[in-house]
Design an enzyme around this catalytic site. Structure first.
Site, PDB file in Angstrom:
ATOM      1  CG  LEU A   1      -1.715   1.291   1.483  1.00 12.17           C
ATOM      2  CD1 LEU A   1      -2.759   1.483   0.381  1.00 12.17           C
ATOM      3  CD2 LEU A   1      -2.394   1.243   2.855  1.00 12.17           C
ATOM      4  CB  SER A   2       0.921   4.257   0.360  1.00  6.75           C
ATOM      5  OG  SER A   2       1.292   5.607   0.270  1.00  6.75           O
TER       6      SER A   2
END
Length: 371
Positions: A204-205
């Site tokens: 994520l990210s």
């Protein structure tokens, strides 16, 4: 578009970068508050959180977003704590490049057989326990019988616990963080006798950006990759580059320079998720990530539109390989911000209203294995 709050944050981060305060700038960019500014606030002031759909996550100054695990990581073989289903193991890995702690989920159905392994890279300010809770990956791993490895990024490596996807030294095979993560993955495979042909990575990210870096630099190790709210590989070699890429940049690969990242491509199967109202990592980065996997595109694509009951709508574009197996899936989650789609509120940066990214990633992963 980047909202007014994010624009102000970008401006302040740029000012801090010019002043040589890189850690403070990155902390501000990823949802924290510069140390100097925190000291100026009163005892009752809050620490600024990241924004999800424009809503501040307010926490007490002395609290953290998530509670750290009470288990002290030990050796590479780890220390196991039995859960209601499988066992969550804490351990540490070291090689010539560096050391990182990790958590490992071992399903109750593991009896020494060669199971698949999913490597999960958390986002900034998160830790393995928080990421496991938010993605609900361990529950699905118990049901579908696979092990899950959660490497941990310490504050000593990045002030906001971000994986350093924007540093040139951490974008190379056999160097920097990719070498640590690949080495850790290989050791877990060897220690537990897992299936080396069914090893997958997702994040994520900042973790998603590092996941795609691993797909670019270790295509022989990972059979498929999941990129959630991430960025392309190689578009940044500094914090200013990172700021430009996160804002959307210019050109097909962003970062303010069309040439950056253009030389990278991977044939590793990829599944990409991105909310179209993400004000932290501009949604155009989903397209730019997909472009780096363009070598896997076949003629034509199928497009599916749908909507989660009482939740977000989505558009999924799928490219198949010669065998008819999905080789690239790009999910645009309509109305979603910077959060794990379909995640649990038990973790940070999750959006329960989206399609279940964890479920879809495992479905996609398990269709692929190394030749």
């Amino acid at each position: 578009m980047i909202d007014a709050t994010m624009s102000k944050r970008m401006e302040e981060a740029t000012r801090l970068t010019r002043a040589g305060k890189l850690h403070e700038a990155m902390a501000l960019l990823q949802g924290g508050e510069p140390e100097a500014r925190r000291e100026e606030t009163s005892e009752n002031a809050y620490r600024g959180g990241d924004t999800i759909d424009g809503t501040w996550q307010v926490v007490d100054k002395d609290d953290t977003v998530t509670k750290p695990t009470s288990e002290a990581p030990t050796s590479a073989s780890g220390h196991a704590r039995q859960t209601n289903a499988g066992a969550f193991t804490a351990g540490s890995f070291s090689n010539r490049v560096g050391t990182r702690d990790y958590k490992l989920y071992i399903p109750s159905g593991y009896h020494g057989q060669a199971l698949p392994l999913v490597v999960m890279l958390h986002g900034c300010t998160q830790n393995p326990d928080d990421f496991a809770a938010g993605t609900d990956m361990n529950r699905l791993a118990e049901e579908q019988l696979c092990c899950v490895l959660y490497p941990a990024q310490p504050m000593t490596a990045n002030n906001s616990k971000c994986w350093n996807w924007f540093k040139a030294e951490d974008q190379q095979r056999e160097g920097g963080e990719p070498a640590i993560l690949a080495g850790m993955t290989r050791q877990i495979i060897a220690t537990y006798g897992l299936d080396a042909s069914r090893v997958y990575v997702a994040g994520l990210s900042a973790g998603a950006a590092m996941a795609t870096t691993l797909a670019m630099t270790y295509p022989d190790l990972f059979a498929a990759v999941g990129v959630h709210s991430g960025l392309p590989h190689g578009v940044a070699q500094s914090l200013p580059d990172a700021l430009g890429a996160m804002q959307g940049g210019t050109g097909p690969l962003g970062g303010g320079n069309q040439a950056k990242g253009a030389g990278w491509a991977s044939n590793v199967p990829a599944i990409i998720f991105h909310g179209d109202r993400d004000t932290t990592v501009h949604p155009s980065n989903g397209d730019r990530v997909a472009a780096q996997y363009s070598t896997s595109h076949q003629a034509g694509a199928t497009v599916e539109k749908g909507k989660v009951a009482n939740g977000h709508g989505y558009t999924c574009t799928t490219y198949h390989n010669a065998k008819g197996v999905p080789h690239l899936e790009q999910w645009r989650v309509h109305g979603a911000g910077h959060a794990w789609s379909g995640g649990s509120t038990k973790g940070s940066y999750t959006d329960p209203k989206g399609p279940n990214a964890t479920k879809e990633m495992l479905r996609f992963f398990f269709q692929h294995r190394q030749a």
